[in-house]
Design a protein around this motif. Structure first.
Motif: not given
Length: 273
Positions: A100-107, A163-169, A189-196
């Motif tokens: 449901n969380h990933t679907a929220t991002h896609l929505l 789904v890609e995950f990485k931490e960056e400034s 520093v934040v966590r970035v969630v990416t659907v390419p």
């Protein structure tokens, strides 16, 4: 596993050294596998198993100082500060929340594609049963717009994108176009969630590793939740399957009452009217 640092009885928030069977407690550990409630997502549930007792964890939250607190009840035996406990998280529930969380991002991305870039998140709920997404928009969505949003999300699910995950400034993340979510507080520093090729957001929540794990996305309703704010409720995965079965059962009941088959329901209703 992790070591108990503090125990607080829910009825009296003063620290105690130990808690007995039946006591409602808040437990803080040196480290944890439980994901805390945040950004609209519910916290993990499960158990903490110590050498002489078990705690049933009913919710997990973050304290203002960033500590994770496990809220629950000593289900048997006793627990004490300094003891090591083994973690047991309800993984099936966690996977439902992740869908449901990933679907929220896609929505949100689909809504911006269909309705425009003025769409921004204005609140959310992400649980194992369903998702709710509040967003800025000036009018009720048409059936055609709802269908188009559903189609966009389900196409991305069928694309089986990792789904890609990485931490960056946070500055680098914003420079790369990552969107911040409503209600979230961010550090340096934040966590970035990416659907390419589709979606990039700052998010500390639980997500699937591949969009195909969502299974199916289905919008249940689109309503108003305030001036200039619309609300979508939707289901994925097992929730979507349950919804389909409920609709199928309703059609079976209607066909039975009308003494006809599914394909002839409208013809029969028209004749009756």
């Amino acid at each position: 596993k992790g070591k108990i640092v503090d125990i607080f009885p829910i009825a009296d928030p003063q620290p105690i050294k130990s808690a007995e069977d039946g006591t409602a407690v808040a437990v803080i550990l040196a480290n944890t596998a439980f994901h805390a409630e945040g950004g609209g997502q519910l916290g993990d549930i499960g158990t903490l198993v110590g050498p002489t007792g078990v705690v049933t964890v009913e919710n997990t939250k973050k304290l203002p100082d960033g500590s994770t607190v496990h809220l629950g009840v000593v289900a048997e035996g006793s627990i004490a500060v300094g003891e090591e406990v083994a973690f047991s998280v309800d993984i099936d529930r966690k996977k439902d929340i992740a869908r449901n969380h990933t679907a929220t991002h896609l929505l949100q991305a689909a809504l911006r594609t269909v309705l425009g870039d003025h769409v921004n998140q204005a609140g959310s709920y992400v649980g194992p049963d369903r998702l709710r997404f509040d967003f800025s928009h000036f009018a009720a969505m048409t059936p055609e717009e709802i269908k188009e949003v559903e189609d966009i999300v389900n196409r991305k699910i069928l694309d089986a994108a990792d789904v890609e995950f990485k931490e960056e400034s946070i500055d680098q993340a914003k420079a790369e176009g990552a969107m911040a979510l409503f209600g979230e507080k961010y550090g340096k520093v934040v966590r970035v969630v990416t659907v390419p090729g589709y979606k990039k957001e700052l998010c500390g929540g639980v997500h699937v590793n591949n969009t195909s794990h969502i299974g199916l996305f289905k919008i249940l309703s689109e309503t108003s939740s305030g001036a200039g704010i619309r609300r979508i409720e939707a289901v994925t995965g097992k929730g979507a399957l349950s919804y389909v079965r409920e609709q199928e059962a309703a059609l079976n009941d209607i066909a039975h009452v009308l003494k006809t088959r599914h394909g002839q329901i409208m013809e029969r209703l028209t004749a009756l009217q």
